[in-house]
Design a protein around this motif. Structure first.
Motif, PDB file in Angstrom:
ATOM      1  N   ARG A 196      -5.709  18.577  -2.230  1.00 26.43           N
ATOM      2  CA  ARG A 196      -6.285  18.810  -0.909  1.00 26.43           C
ATOM      3  C   ARG A 196      -7.611  18.063  -0.744  1.00 26.43           C
ATOM      4  NH1 ARG A 196      -6.432  24.923   1.339  1.00 26.43           N
ATOM      5  NH2 ARG A 196      -7.792  24.527   3.118  1.00 26.43           N
ATOM      6  N   VAL A 197      -7.681  17.269   0.322  1.00 27.03           N
ATOM      7  CA  VAL A 197      -8.829  16.398   0.538  1.00 27.03           C
ATOM      8  C   VAL A 197      -9.530  16.760   1.844  1.00 27.03           C
ATOM      9  CG1 VAL A 197      -9.538  13.994   0.916  1.00 27.03           C
ATOM     10  CG2 VAL A 197      -7.733  14.496  -0.740  1.00 27.03           C
ATOM     11  N   LEU A 198     -10.852  16.880   1.777  1.00 25.94           N
ATOM     12  CA  LEU A 198     -11.654  17.136   2.979  1.00 25.94           C
ATOM     13  C   LEU A 198     -12.256  15.817   3.460  1.00 25.94           C
ATOM     14  CD1 LEU A 198     -13.295  18.970   4.976  1.00 25.94           C
ATOM     15  CD2 LEU A 198     -14.986  19.204   3.131  1.00 25.94           C
ATOM     16  N   VAL A 199     -12.073  15.511   4.746  1.00 27.84           N
ATOM     17  CA  VAL A 199     -12.667  14.300   5.326  1.00 27.84           C
ATOM     18  C   VAL A 199     -13.756  14.729   6.308  1.00 27.84           C
ATOM     19  CG1 VAL A 199     -12.267  12.238   6.730  1.00 27.84           C
ATOM     20  CG2 VAL A 199     -10.507  12.992   5.115  1.00 27.84           C
ATOM     21  N   VAL A 200     -15.018  14.375   6.023  1.00 20.13           N
ATOM     22  CA  VAL A 200     -16.120  14.678   6.935  1.00 20.13           C
ATOM     23  C   VAL A 200     -16.602  13.359   7.520  1.00 20.13           C
ATOM     24  CG1 VAL A 200     -18.270  15.948   7.240  1.00 20.13           C
ATOM     25  CG2 VAL A 200     -16.780  16.516   5.308  1.00 20.13           C
ATOM     26  N   GLU A 201     -16.227  13.116   8.756  1.00 17.27           N
ATOM     27  CA  GLU A 201     -16.519  11.838   9.417  1.00 17.27           C
ATOM     28  C   GLU A 201     -16.601  12.111  10.916  1.00 17.27           C
ATOM     29  OE1 GLU A 201     -16.782   8.186   8.666  1.00 17.27           O
ATOM     30  OE2 GLU A 201     -17.336   8.597  10.746  1.00 17.27           O
ATOM     31  N   ASP A 202     -17.720  11.671  11.533  1.00 17.25           N
ATOM     32  CA  ASP A 202     -17.896  11.989  12.961  1.00 17.25           C
ATOM     33  C   ASP A 202     -17.240  10.978  13.896  1.00 17.25           C
ATOM     34  OD1 ASP A 202     -19.996  10.332  11.854  1.00 17.25           O
ATOM     35  OD2 ASP A 202     -20.914  10.360  13.830  1.00 17.25           O
ATOM     36  N   GLU A 203     -16.872   9.825  13.372  1.00 12.77           N
ATOM     37  CA  GLU A 203     -16.239   8.823  14.222  1.00 12.77           C
ATOM     38  C   GLU A 203     -14.748   9.182  14.348  1.00 12.77           C
ATOM     39  OE1 GLU A 203     -15.507   4.216  13.622  1.00 12.77           O
ATOM     40  OE2 GLU A 203     -17.516   4.847  12.970  1.00 12.77           O
ATOM     41  N   PRO A 204     -14.311   9.631  15.566  1.00  9.40           N
ATOM     42  CA  PRO A 204     -12.970  10.211  15.690  1.00  9.40           C
ATOM     43  C   PRO A 204     -11.833   9.279  15.272  1.00  9.40           C
ATOM     44  CG  PRO A 204     -14.226  10.508  17.722  1.00  9.40           C
ATOM     45  CD  PRO A 204     -15.032   9.617  16.852  1.00  9.40           C
ATOM     46  N   LEU A 261     -16.638  11.359  -2.591  1.00  6.41           N
ATOM     47  CA  LEU A 261     -16.681   9.925  -2.303  1.00  6.41           C
ATOM     48  C   LEU A 261     -17.466   9.751  -1.013  1.00  6.41           C
ATOM     49  CD1 LEU A 261     -15.616   6.958  -2.651  1.00  6.41           C
ATOM     50  CD2 LEU A 261     -13.572   7.677  -1.437  1.00  6.41           C
ATOM     51  N   ILE A 262     -18.578   8.996  -1.062  1.00  8.10           N
ATOM     52  CA  ILE A 262     -19.369   8.843   0.158  1.00  8.10           C
ATOM     53  C   ILE A 262     -19.032   7.548   0.882  1.00  8.10           C
ATOM     54  CG2 ILE A 262     -21.298  10.358  -0.413  1.00  8.10           C
ATOM     55  CD1 ILE A 262     -22.844   8.123  -1.536  1.00  8.10           C
ATOM     56  N   LEU A 263     -19.133   7.609   2.213  1.00 12.56           N
ATOM     57  CA  LEU A 263     -18.913   6.446   3.065  1.00 12.56           C
ATOM     58  C   LEU A 263     -20.233   6.150   3.751  1.00 12.56           C
ATOM     59  CD1 LEU A 263     -15.666   7.597   4.957  1.00 12.56           C
ATOM     60  CD2 LEU A 263     -15.814   6.325   2.800  1.00 12.56           C
ATOM     61  N   THR A 264     -20.579   4.879   3.805  1.00  9.69           N
ATOM     62  CA  THR A 264     -21.782   4.551   4.530  1.00  9.69           C
ATOM     63  C   THR A 264     -21.588   3.287   5.348  1.00  9.69           C
ATOM     64  OG1 THR A 264     -24.125   3.988   4.378  1.00  9.69           O
ATOM     65  CG2 THR A 264     -22.782   3.523   2.438  1.00  9.69           C
ATOM     66  N   ALA A 265     -22.082   3.311   6.575  1.00  9.14           N
ATOM     67  CA  ALA A 265     -21.985   2.151   7.456  1.00  9.14           C
ATOM     68  C   ALA A 265     -23.090   1.176   7.090  1.00  9.14           C
ATOM     69  CB  ALA A 265     -22.127   2.573   8.899  1.00  9.14           C
ATOM     70  N   ARG A 266     -24.140   1.734   6.582  1.00  8.67           N
ATOM     71  CA  ARG A 266     -25.281   0.888   6.249  1.00  8.67           C
ATOM     72  C   ARG A 266     -25.134   0.360   4.846  1.00  8.67           C
ATOM     73  NH1 ARG A 266     -28.721   5.894   7.993  1.00  8.67           N
ATOM     74  NH2 ARG A 266     -26.714   6.737   7.359  1.00  8.67           N
ATOM     75  N   ILE A 308     -14.414  13.450   1.091  1.00  5.93           N
ATOM     76  CA  ILE A 308     -14.847  12.125   1.521  1.00  5.93           C
ATOM     77  C   ILE A 308     -15.895  12.383   2.593  1.00  5.93           C
ATOM     78  CG2 ILE A 308     -14.137   9.988   2.677  1.00  5.93           C
ATOM     79  CD1 ILE A 308     -11.294  10.504   1.530  1.00  5.93           C
ATOM     80  N   VAL A 309     -17.120  11.915   2.380  1.00  6.57           N
ATOM     81  CA  VAL A 309     -18.227  12.288   3.260  1.00  6.57           C
ATOM     82  C   VAL A 309     -18.948  11.066   3.807  1.00  6.57           C
ATOM     83  CG1 VAL A 309     -20.428  13.535   3.365  1.00  6.57           C
ATOM     84  CG2 VAL A 309     -18.582  14.429   1.953  1.00  6.57           C
ATOM     85  N   ASP A 310     -18.946  10.946   5.141  1.00  4.31           N
ATOM     86  CA  ASP A 310     -19.746   9.921   5.790  1.00  4.31           C
ATOM     87  C   ASP A 310     -21.201  10.365   5.683  1.00  4.31           C
ATOM     88  OD1 ASP A 310     -20.571   7.809   7.398  1.00  4.31           O
ATOM     89  OD2 ASP A 310     -20.322   8.987   9.233  1.00  4.31           O
TER      90      ASP A 310
END
Ligand code: CA
Length: 230
Positions: free
Chosen positions: A2-10, A76-81, A49-51
């Motif tokens: 089970r994976v949680l995706v936290v990302e505000d870009e729909p 696992l972190i995601l970054t735009a920058r 997975i966290v933005d």
């Protein structure tokens, strides 16, 4: 798993969730930091997975609070920058890996697989237990040298059992880790799947790879046969 995706870009969140589901994961989605924090605290997730750039509560804060609360799932972190400070902050707070946007979904899936495997104590993508080899990249099963056809759901159940080989896992635990929060969970379905796996893995009924631990759950009887030195 089970994976949680936290990302505000729909759009990105929907794409990630869809690709992860296709790859066989149950996916919980959160579109802001507050919902993400709640899901990570309350749901039995296997990986997040966290933005880092989120409304209300920033991603780094989520990581800090989960780790302070002894939530130990891989992150696992995601970054735009591409700024290294964000990544370093995230990793120092307890994240396990990062990806800089834009990234290829295949790369994300490969990292997710590796993190889940390592969290369960496996170094290699092939899980070897006694005569059985489950290839978590190709999603294939070998009994000895013979390929065994299994369905996507049978694969998910078997992967969970083999990742925890030698340990008793309850029916509730398996269901919680294979279904999303709103899913209709039916323990009879799990029993049917276990029955089918037993017939496929052990057609002659000589090996009994999936033992029933009376009143407790199931145990994959063969323990990891990989060389775990180092
Ligand atoms: Ca964002």
């Amino acid at each position: 798993m089970r994976v949680l995706v936290v990302e505000d870009e729909p759009t990105l969140r929907a794409t990630l969730a869809s690709r992860l589901r296709t790859a066989g994961y149950a996916v919980d989605e959160a579109g802001n930091g507050r919902d993400g924090l709640y899901a990570g605290n309350e749901y039995p997730i296997d990986l997040a997975i966290v933005d880092l750039g989120l409304p209300d509560i920033p991603g780094t804060e989520l990581i800090k609070r989960w780790r302070a609360g002894e939530r130990s799932f891989p992150i696992l972190i995601l970054t735009a920058r591409s700024s290294w400070e964000d990544k370093v902050a995230g990793l120092e707070l307890g994240a396990d890996d990062y990806l800089v946007k834009p990234f290829h979904t295949e790369e994300l899936l490969a990292r997710v697989r590796a993190l889940l495997r390592r969290a369960a104590g496996w170094a290699e993508p092939k899980l070897r237990c006694g005569p059985f080899t489950l290839d978590t990249s190709a999603k294939t099963l070998l009994a000895g040298t013979t390929g065994v056809e299994i369905t996507a759901f049978e694969y998910k159940v078997l992967e969970y059992l083999m990742l925890h080989a030698g340990k008793v896992v309850s029916k509730a635990e398996i269901s919680e880790h294979l279904y999303e929060e709103d899913a209709d969970r039916d323990s009879n379905v799990l029993e049917v799947i276990i029955g089918r796996l037993r017939r496929k893995l052990d057609p002659d009924r000589t090996l009994n790879p999936v033992e029933t631990a009376r009143g407790q759950g199931y145990r994959f009887r063969f323990t990891p046969s990989q060389n775990d030195a180092g």
